[in-house]
Write a protein that holds these residues in place. Structure first.
Motif, mmCIF file in Angstrom:
data_model
loop_
_atom_site.group_PDB
_atom_site.id
_atom_site.type_symbol
_atom_site.label_atom_id
_atom_site.label_comp_id
_atom_site.label_asym_id
_atom_site.label_seq_id
_atom_site.Cartn_x
_atom_site.Cartn_y
_atom_site.Cartn_z
ATOM 1 N N CYS A 1 -111.899 92.224 -28.065
ATOM 2 C CA CYS A 1 -112.188 90.823 -27.998
ATOM 3 C C CYS A 1 -112.076 90.260 -29.374
ATOM 4 O O CYS A 1 -112.383 90.787 -30.679
ATOM 5 C CB CYS A 1 -113.612 90.699 -27.643
ATOM 6 N N CYS B 1 -116.016 88.921 -30.907
ATOM 7 C CA CYS B 1 -116.922 89.982 -31.009
ATOM 8 C C CYS B 1 -116.467 91.377 -31.211
ATOM 9 O O CYS B 1 -117.297 92.291 -31.186
ATOM 10 C CB CYS B 1 -118.037 89.737 -29.992
ATOM 11 N N GLN C 1 -115.658 93.462 -29.217
ATOM 12 C CA GLN C 1 -116.156 94.200 -27.823
ATOM 13 C C GLN C 1 -114.960 94.899 -27.448
ATOM 14 O O GLN C 1 -113.728 94.199 -27.293
ATOM 15 C CB GLN C 1 -116.582 93.330 -26.882
ATOM 16 N N CYS D 1 -114.160 88.054 -22.056
ATOM 17 C CA CYS D 1 -114.978 89.273 -22.769
ATOM 18 C C CYS D 1 -116.248 89.402 -22.033
ATOM 19 O O CYS D 1 -117.011 88.208 -21.784
ATOM 20 C CB CYS D 1 -115.193 88.637 -24.310
ATOM 21 N N LYS E 1 -119.147 90.404 -23.332
ATOM 22 C CA LYS E 1 -120.089 90.154 -24.086
ATOM 23 C C LYS E 1 -120.374 88.668 -24.460
ATOM 24 O O LYS E 1 -121.491 88.181 -24.360
ATOM 25 C CB LYS E 1 -119.923 91.043 -25.204
ATOM 26 N N CYS E 2 -119.248 88.013 -24.724
ATOM 27 C CA CYS E 2 -119.506 86.674 -25.510
ATOM 28 C C CYS E 2 -118.833 85.375 -24.840
ATOM 29 O O CYS E 2 -118.745 84.556 -25.067
ATOM 30 C CB CYS E 2 -118.924 86.699 -26.836
ATOM 31 N N THR F 1 -115.639 84.895 -24.436
ATOM 32 C CA THR F 1 -114.538 84.490 -24.831
ATOM 33 C C THR F 1 -113.432 84.813 -23.891
ATOM 34 O O THR F 1 -113.009 85.983 -23.586
ATOM 35 C CB THR F 1 -114.376 85.059 -26.293
#
Ligand SMILES: [Zn+2]
Length: 133
Positions: free
Chosen positions: A102, A105, A107, A122, A124-125, A127
């Motif tokens: 990512c 972040c 990831q 992503c 996690k965030c 994006t």
């Protein structure tokens, strides 16, 4: 009401800090250090302007515009780091999968090979970025 409450009330609805601000602060710091060794007229003014801009961004209520600036900065940074080939943007192959990172972040995200251009979100965030697989 203590100062912490006051501060959080003051900061409510304002943009706050992001990667772009931190980068600008770092640049300001570097210029400050340089100005200690080399006398260049107007350098301290530049630092002042830079800090002023950082504070303007942090206290801004126009969150959308600031967010867009930060996205642009992250994009440019990723492209810049890409020139040196250590951006983590380059995919690693692992069996039938490609491993992407990512841009925001870092990831790790696993995508199957041979899907052409895909839009990756992503986990996690959240994006979104586009990659060729
Ligand atoms: Zn992410």
């Amino acid at each position: 009401m203590n100062w912490r409450d006051k501060l959080s009330r003051f900061m409510y609805g304002r943009y706050g800090q992001d990667q772009f601000s931190r980068f600008l602060l770092l640049v300001g710091l570097v210029i400050l250090v340089i100005s200690m060794f080399v006398r260049i007229p107007g350098l301290s003014l530049l630092v002042l302007l830079l800090l002023g801009y950082v504070y303007f961004r942090m206290l801004s209520r126009n969150v959308t515009a600031r967010y867009a600036e930060n996205q642009k900065y992250l994009e440019l940074k990723a492209r810049f780091l890409g020139l040196f080939g250590k951006n983590g943007h380059r995919a690693q192959r692992q069996g039938d999968n490609m491993i992407f990172r990512c841009p925001k972040c870092s990831q790790k995200i696993r995508i199957p090979c041979g899907k052409g251009m895909v839009e990756i979100t992503c986990p996690k965030c959240r994006t979104k970025f586009r990659k060729r697989t």
